[in-house]
Design an enzyme around this catalytic site. Structure first.
Site, PDB file in Angstrom:
ATOM      1  N   GLY A 145      -7.780 -17.977  10.228  1.00  0.00           N
ATOM      2  CA  GLY A 145      -8.185 -17.151   9.106  1.00  0.00           C
ATOM      3  C   GLY A 145      -6.979 -16.314   8.611  1.00  0.00           C
ATOM      4  O   GLY A 145      -5.674 -16.898   8.882  1.00  0.00           O
ATOM      5  N   LEU A 146      -7.249 -15.424   7.934  1.00  0.00           N
ATOM      6  CA  LEU A 146      -6.161 -14.202   7.547  1.00  0.00           C
ATOM      7  C   LEU A 146      -5.081 -15.306   6.729  1.00  0.00           C
ATOM      8  O   LEU A 146      -3.965 -15.162   6.707  1.00  0.00           O
ATOM      9  CB  LEU A 146      -5.447 -13.846   8.742  1.00  0.00           C
ATOM     10  CG  LEU A 146      -6.381 -12.557   9.251  1.00  0.00           C
ATOM     11  CD1 LEU A 146      -5.473 -12.070  10.558  1.00  0.00           C
ATOM     12  CD2 LEU A 146      -6.749 -11.516   8.279  1.00  0.00           C
ATOM     13  N   CYS A 147      -5.599 -16.151   5.792  1.00  0.00           N
ATOM     14  CA  CYS A 147      -4.797 -16.723   4.753  1.00  0.00           C
ATOM     15  C   CYS A 147      -5.091 -16.819   3.532  1.00  0.00           C
ATOM     16  O   CYS A 147      -5.219 -17.683   2.727  1.00  0.00           O
ATOM     17  CB  CYS A 147      -4.375 -18.104   5.320  1.00  0.00           C
ATOM     18  SG  CYS A 147      -6.027 -19.098   5.972  1.00  0.00           S
ATOM     19  N   GLY A 148      -5.861 -15.663   3.105  1.00  0.00           N
ATOM     20  CA  GLY A 148      -6.212 -15.189   1.752  1.00  0.00           C
ATOM     21  C   GLY A 148      -7.385 -16.369   1.361  1.00  0.00           C
ATOM     22  O   GLY A 148      -8.036 -16.481   2.202  1.00  0.00           O
TER      23      GLY A 148
END
Lengths: 136, 289
Positions: free
Chosen positions: B86-89
């Site tokens: 994750g952590l990709c907008g």
């Protein structure tokens, strides 16, 4: 001056050659074949082997190709190669190691994927062959 | 009202978050460079392979191959490529939303999903979608071996008539700030007939085939499918790294703003405390007079 045609070599990871050449010899699946300007439309599979390219200025270069396709049409030759290396950039020691490894694996029956190993063997042999030819 | 101590603690925690986001941004930037190089370098090959296939199909005319065979589509397989992490907008969500819109719950009969990437696997696995299999590990960089295996699996499913068509949903990389989720048909292979009708391709009728059109098909088609899958994977990876870089950049910037605001608040509190102490002392001195 002899007429030229356009040769481009594409691999899945890069466009390697894109230039006017005088002649080129490819390792077709049915044997080596030479291509000159205005060759008839042709589509053939390539096997691991040497590609010899002759440029208008008279220089020739030797490449190792590990299979793919050659398409000739409208005075253009396009090679869709799996991989292509210039003779000078081949790591002969690495190819020799790969050859050695493939040979050892060939002796250990059943342990390795035979088709893949044979392909690896042919690629290594081809690379060494190209290096050898470039020197002589 | 927060105490000075609380504010200091918050600043510290935001700072450590900022360090993480900044590191992730830089890592993503480095990976993005390699991923875009690969995605862009393989585009000419993909284009040319499609072209060769087209002229081959056009010239061979009546030649048939199982992979060209169009069947009535009773079962459609969609390969959805998202990311592992994750952590990709909005990168993953954009892909999922596209699927939800394209295939609303009411008409999902005969639709099979093949999620690629851990996030896709988790998302579709938990919701009312029918999965045929999944590849929960896409990896960080384009892996030709993985693409090869997936392609072989898809071809097998198609040839065994377990599915009647296969398409790829992935994110095409446009630029660092721009991406587009696309759905492209993979199987059966439908050669673009319109292009073969062109004048410049008319000469293709006279192709010399060595050894034979069939033999060339046999070697070209698997490579073509593999390349399509590989291309979809590299485009997706490049998009993912770009999305992560941008969103982590935004997160670092937000963290900086929060730190500034908290510092200001903390300074105000400190000042107020000092002022209060001074006035208390002055008041005390006054009282003693």
């Amino acid at each position: 001056m002899a007429e030229t045609f356009h040769l481009s070599v594409l691999t899945p990871t890069a466009s390697l050659l894109d230039e006017e050449v005088e002649s080129a010899i490819f390792p077709g699946s049915e044997g080596y074949l030479g291509v000159l300007a205005h060759h008839a439309p042709l589509l053939t599979a390539l096997i691991p082997g040497k590609i010899t390219v002759r440029r208008p200025d008279g220089t020739t270069s030797l490449y190792a190709v590990s299979g793919g396709f050659l398409e000739v049409s409208g005075n253009r030759a396009n090679v869709l190669a799996d991989a292509l290396e210039e003779a000078g950039s081949i790591d002969a020691a690495r190819a020799a190691r790969a050859l050695e490894r493939a040979r050892t694996r060939m002796k250990e029956h059943g342990k390795w994927d035979t088709t893949r190993n044979e392909a690896a063997l042919r690629r290594a042999q081809n690379r060494l062959g190209v290096v050898h030819d470039a020197k002589s | 009202m927060a105490t000075l101590k609380q504010i200091r603690r918050r600043i510290r925690s935001v700072k450590s978050t900022q360090q993480i986001t900044r590191a992730m941004e830089m890592v993503a930037a480095a990976k993005l460079k390699r991923a875009t190089d690969r995605a862009l370098a393989s585009r000419p090959y993909a284009r040319k392979a499609a072209e060769v296939l087209r002229s081959l199909a056009g010239a061979a005319g009546s030649l048939s191959h199982p992979l060209f065979e169009e069947r009535p589509v009773a079962r459609k397989l969609v390969v959805v490529i998202a990311s592992d992490k994750g952590l990709c907008g909005s990168y993953n969500m954009t892909v999922f939303r596209r699927m939800e819109n394209e295939y609303p719950r009411a008409n999902r009969s005969g639709l099979l999903l093949y999620p690629v990437g851990r996030r896709a696997d988790a998302y579709f696995g938990k919701r009312p979608w029918e999965l045929i299999a999944s590849l929960p590990e896409l990896g960080d960089q384009t892996n030709p071996q993985k693409a090869k295996r997936l392609a072989a699996e898809l071809v097998q499913l198609y040839l065994d008539k377990k599915v009647d068509s296969v398409s790829l949903v992935f994110t095409r990389y446009v630029s660092v700030i721009s991406r587009r989720v696309v759905e492209e048909p993979l199987l059966p292979i439908v050669p673009d007939k319109s292009a073969t009708a062109d004048g410049d391709n008319a000469a293709n009728e006279n192709y010399i085939f060595e050894p034979s059109p069939e033999a060339i098909f046999e070697t070209l088609l698997p490579r073509y499918i593999e390349n399509r899958v590989l291309q979809a994977m590299s485009e997706s990876l490049a998009s993912e790294h770009a999305a992560r870089m941008v969103s982590m950049g935004a997160a670092s910037k937000n963290a900086k703003e929060v730190i500034e605001r908290l510092t200001l608040e903390g300074n105000k509190l400190r000042q107020a405390a000092i002022t209060r102490e001074i006035s208390e002392i002055v008041g005390g001195v006054e009282a003693l007079k």
